[in-house]
Write a protein that holds these residues in place. Sequence first.
Motif, PDB file in Angstrom:
ATOM      1  N   MET A   1       0.982  -1.051  -0.222  1.00  0.00           N
ATOM      2  CA  MET A   1       0.124   0.149   0.569  1.00  0.00           C
ATOM      3  C   MET A   1       1.101   1.821   0.191  1.00  0.00           C
ATOM      4  SD  MET A   1      -3.494  -0.896   1.944  1.00  0.00           S
ATOM      5  CE  MET A   1      -2.593  -0.711   3.745  1.00  0.00           C
ATOM      6  N   TYR A   2       2.155   1.048   0.597  1.00  0.00           N
ATOM      7  CA  TYR A   2       2.194   2.728   0.567  1.00  0.00           C
ATOM      8  C   TYR A   2       2.871   2.853  -0.518  1.00  0.00           C
ATOM      9  CZ  TYR A   2       1.738   4.013   5.788  1.00  0.00           C
ATOM     10  OH  TYR A   2       1.973   4.590   6.622  1.00  0.00           O
ATOM     11  N   PHE A   3       4.226   1.769  -2.074  1.00  0.00           N
ATOM     12  CA  PHE A   3       4.416   1.970  -2.793  1.00  0.00           C
ATOM     13  C   PHE A   3       3.335   1.967  -3.331  1.00  0.00           C
ATOM     14  CE2 PHE A   3       4.985  -0.610  -6.599  1.00  0.00           C
ATOM     15  CZ  PHE A   3       6.260   0.167  -7.529  1.00  0.00           C
ATOM     16  N   VAL A   4       2.147   2.011  -3.815  1.00  0.00           N
ATOM     17  CA  VAL A   4       0.917   2.341  -4.966  1.00  0.00           C
ATOM     18  C   VAL A   4       1.095   3.698  -4.102  1.00  0.00           C
ATOM     19  CG1 VAL A   4      -1.136   1.698  -4.964  1.00  0.00           C
ATOM     20  CG2 VAL A   4      -0.086  -0.228  -4.903  1.00  0.00           C
ATOM     21  N   GLN A   5       0.778   4.318  -2.781  1.00  0.00           N
ATOM     22  CA  GLN A   5      -0.014   5.345  -2.763  1.00  0.00           C
ATOM     23  C   GLN A   5       1.819   6.896  -3.113  1.00  0.00           C
ATOM     24  OE1 GLN A   5      -0.355   5.052   1.759  1.00  0.00           O
ATOM     25  NE2 GLN A   5       1.182   6.115   2.019  1.00  0.00           N
ATOM     26  N   GLY A   6       2.430   5.688  -3.124  1.00  0.00           N
ATOM     27  CA  GLY A   6       4.167   6.808  -3.135  1.00  0.00           C
ATOM     28  C   GLY A   6       4.197   7.106  -5.129  1.00  0.00           C
ATOM     29  N   MET A   7       3.388   5.954  -5.357  1.00  0.00           N
ATOM     30  CA  MET A   7       3.545   6.055  -7.468  1.00  0.00           C
ATOM     31  C   MET A   7       3.322   7.414  -7.614  1.00  0.00           C
ATOM     32  SD  MET A   7       2.742   1.673  -8.124  1.00  0.00           S
ATOM     33  CE  MET A   7       2.125   2.456  -9.966  1.00  0.00           C
ATOM     34  N   PRO A   8       2.222   8.116  -7.313  1.00  0.00           N
ATOM     35  CA  PRO A   8       0.994   9.034  -8.318  1.00  0.00           C
ATOM     36  C   PRO A   8       2.358  10.403  -7.875  1.00  0.00           C
ATOM     37  CG  PRO A   8      -0.255   7.981  -7.349  1.00  0.00           C
ATOM     38  CD  PRO A   8       0.572   7.669  -6.250  1.00  0.00           C
ATOM     39  N   PHE A   9       2.916  10.592  -7.160  1.00  0.00           N
ATOM     40  CA  PHE A   9       3.998  11.274  -6.346  1.00  0.00           C
ATOM     41  C   PHE A   9       5.762  11.219  -6.880  1.00  0.00           C
ATOM     42  CE2 PHE A   9       7.188  13.697  -3.822  1.00  0.00           C
ATOM     43  CZ  PHE A   9       7.267  14.820  -4.573  1.00  0.00           C
ATOM     44  N   GLY A  10       5.517   9.871  -7.257  1.00  0.00           N
ATOM     45  CA  GLY A  10       7.070   9.187  -8.060  1.00  0.00           C
ATOM     46  C   GLY A  10       6.523   9.928 -10.012  1.00  0.00           C
ATOM     47  N   PHE A  11       5.509   9.456  -9.557  1.00  0.00           N
ATOM     48  CA  PHE A  11       5.125  10.355 -11.381  1.00  0.00           C
ATOM     49  C   PHE A  11       5.158  12.140 -11.515  1.00  0.00           C
ATOM     50  CE2 PHE A  11       1.528  10.723 -14.521  1.00  0.00           C
ATOM     51  CZ  PHE A  11       2.565  10.412 -15.800  1.00  0.00           C
TER      52      PHE A  11
ATOM     53  N   TRP B   1      -0.865  17.272   0.259  1.00  0.00           N
ATOM     54  CA  TRP B   1       0.133  16.459   0.605  1.00  0.00           C
ATOM     55  C   TRP B   1       0.433  17.396   1.779  1.00  0.00           C
ATOM     56  CZ3 TRP B   1       1.275  10.993   1.409  1.00  0.00           C
ATOM     57  CH2 TRP B   1       1.188   9.955  -0.761  1.00  0.00           C
ATOM     58  N   MET B   2       0.514  18.330   0.898  1.00  0.00           N
ATOM     59  CA  MET B   2       0.410  19.237   1.897  1.00  0.00           C
ATOM     60  C   MET B   2      -0.551  19.559   3.144  1.00  0.00           C
ATOM     61  SD  MET B   2       2.611  22.387  -0.433  1.00  0.00           S
ATOM     62  CE  MET B   2       2.507  21.039  -1.703  1.00  0.00           C
ATOM     63  N   MET B   3      -1.467  19.343   2.701  1.00  0.00           N
ATOM     64  CA  MET B   3      -2.917  19.904   3.294  1.00  0.00           C
ATOM     65  C   MET B   3      -3.096  17.976   3.955  1.00  0.00           C
ATOM     66  SD  MET B   3      -2.992  22.180   3.042  1.00  0.00           S
ATOM     67  CE  MET B   3      -4.313  23.514   2.717  1.00  0.00           C
TER      68      MET B   3
ATOM     69  N   ASN C   1      -2.793  12.417  -6.078  1.00  0.00           N
ATOM     70  CA  ASN C   1      -2.286  12.781  -4.782  1.00  0.00           C
ATOM     71  C   ASN C   1      -3.113  12.863  -3.901  1.00  0.00           C
ATOM     72  OD1 ASN C   1       0.489  12.666  -5.546  1.00  0.00           O
ATOM     73  ND2 ASN C   1       0.102  14.679  -7.342  1.00  0.00           N
ATOM     74  N   LEU C   2      -4.055  12.700  -4.471  1.00  0.00           N
ATOM     75  CA  LEU C   2      -5.636  12.674  -3.471  1.00  0.00           C
ATOM     76  C   LEU C   2      -5.908  11.691  -2.485  1.00  0.00           C
ATOM     77  CD1 LEU C   2      -7.577  15.763  -1.576  1.00  0.00           C
ATOM     78  CD2 LEU C   2      -9.255  14.772  -3.226  1.00  0.00           C
ATOM     79  N   SER C   3      -6.173  11.289  -3.653  1.00  0.00           N
ATOM     80  CA  SER C   3      -6.857   9.758  -3.283  1.00  0.00           C
ATOM     81  C   SER C   3      -4.794   8.861  -2.013  1.00  0.00           C
ATOM     82  CB  SER C   3      -6.685   8.809  -4.404  1.00  0.00           C
ATOM     83  OG  SER C   3      -7.662   9.272  -4.723  1.00  0.00           O
ATOM     84  N   ALA C   4      -4.265   9.269  -2.633  1.00  0.00           N
ATOM     85  CA  ALA C   4      -2.726   8.400  -1.801  1.00  0.00           C
ATOM     86  C   ALA C   4      -2.540   9.597  -0.744  1.00  0.00           C
ATOM     87  CB  ALA C   4      -1.674   9.071  -2.508  1.00  0.00           C
ATOM     88  N   THR C   5      -3.182  10.541  -0.475  1.00  0.00           N
ATOM     89  CA  THR C   5      -3.014  11.241   0.275  1.00  0.00           C
ATOM     90  C   THR C   5      -4.088  10.579   1.377  1.00  0.00           C
ATOM     91  OG1 THR C   5      -2.487  13.558  -0.998  1.00  0.00           O
ATOM     92  CG2 THR C   5      -2.942  13.438   2.186  1.00  0.00           C
ATOM     93  N   ILE C   6      -5.646  10.716   1.494  1.00  0.00           N
ATOM     94  CA  ILE C   6      -6.246   9.500   1.793  1.00  0.00           C
ATOM     95  C   ILE C   6      -5.683   8.230   2.967  1.00  0.00           C
ATOM     96  CG2 ILE C   6      -8.629   8.987   1.645  1.00  0.00           C
ATOM     97  CD1 ILE C   6      -9.006  10.846   0.160  1.00  0.00           C
ATOM     98  N   GLN C   7      -4.990   7.836   1.023  1.00  0.00           N
ATOM     99  CA  GLN C   7      -4.781   6.469   2.095  1.00  0.00           C
ATOM    100  C   GLN C   7      -3.768   6.207   3.012  1.00  0.00           C
ATOM    101  OE1 GLN C   7      -3.737   3.524  -1.927  1.00  0.00           O
ATOM    102  NE2 GLN C   7      -2.556   2.956   0.395  1.00  0.00           N
TER     103      GLN C   7
END
Length: 126
Positions: free
Chosen positions: A26-36, A65-67, A116-122
């Motif tokens: 899950m941490y890998f998946v949520q980091g993908m949008p920010f890395g992209f 991510w800042m919010m 990014n919003l979805s990954a932040t919520i996750q």
Amino acid sequence: MTPGPGPVDGLRQRSTFHKCALLSLMYFVQGMPFGFQTKTLPLHLRAHGTSLSVIGYSSLLSTPWMMKAFLAPMVDMYWSKKAWILTAQVALCMCIFGAGLFSTHDLLFVFIFLMNLSATIQDVAV
């Protein structure tokens, strides 16, 4: 002579391993949008002739991510954590699919922001 680990101990160890593996995934998946957004998007935009100022402003896509501190009370107050994680995963998949369908930069920016919003919520729910 001490007995070896019983069947219950083996299940606990296996369960702990599966939980750690799922958490890592899950941490890998949520980091993908920010890395992209930080690595691949500027290259893609430059290859399509986008100005450097627009590429610079694309860093605003990481605003969720800042919010994160403001999203945390909402996640704690409404629904269960499992529901938030599942919703965030489904939204992330839909945004990735949508970003692949549309070629305009405006829609791509919207989808990346939503990713990014979805990954932040996750991240908050985990």
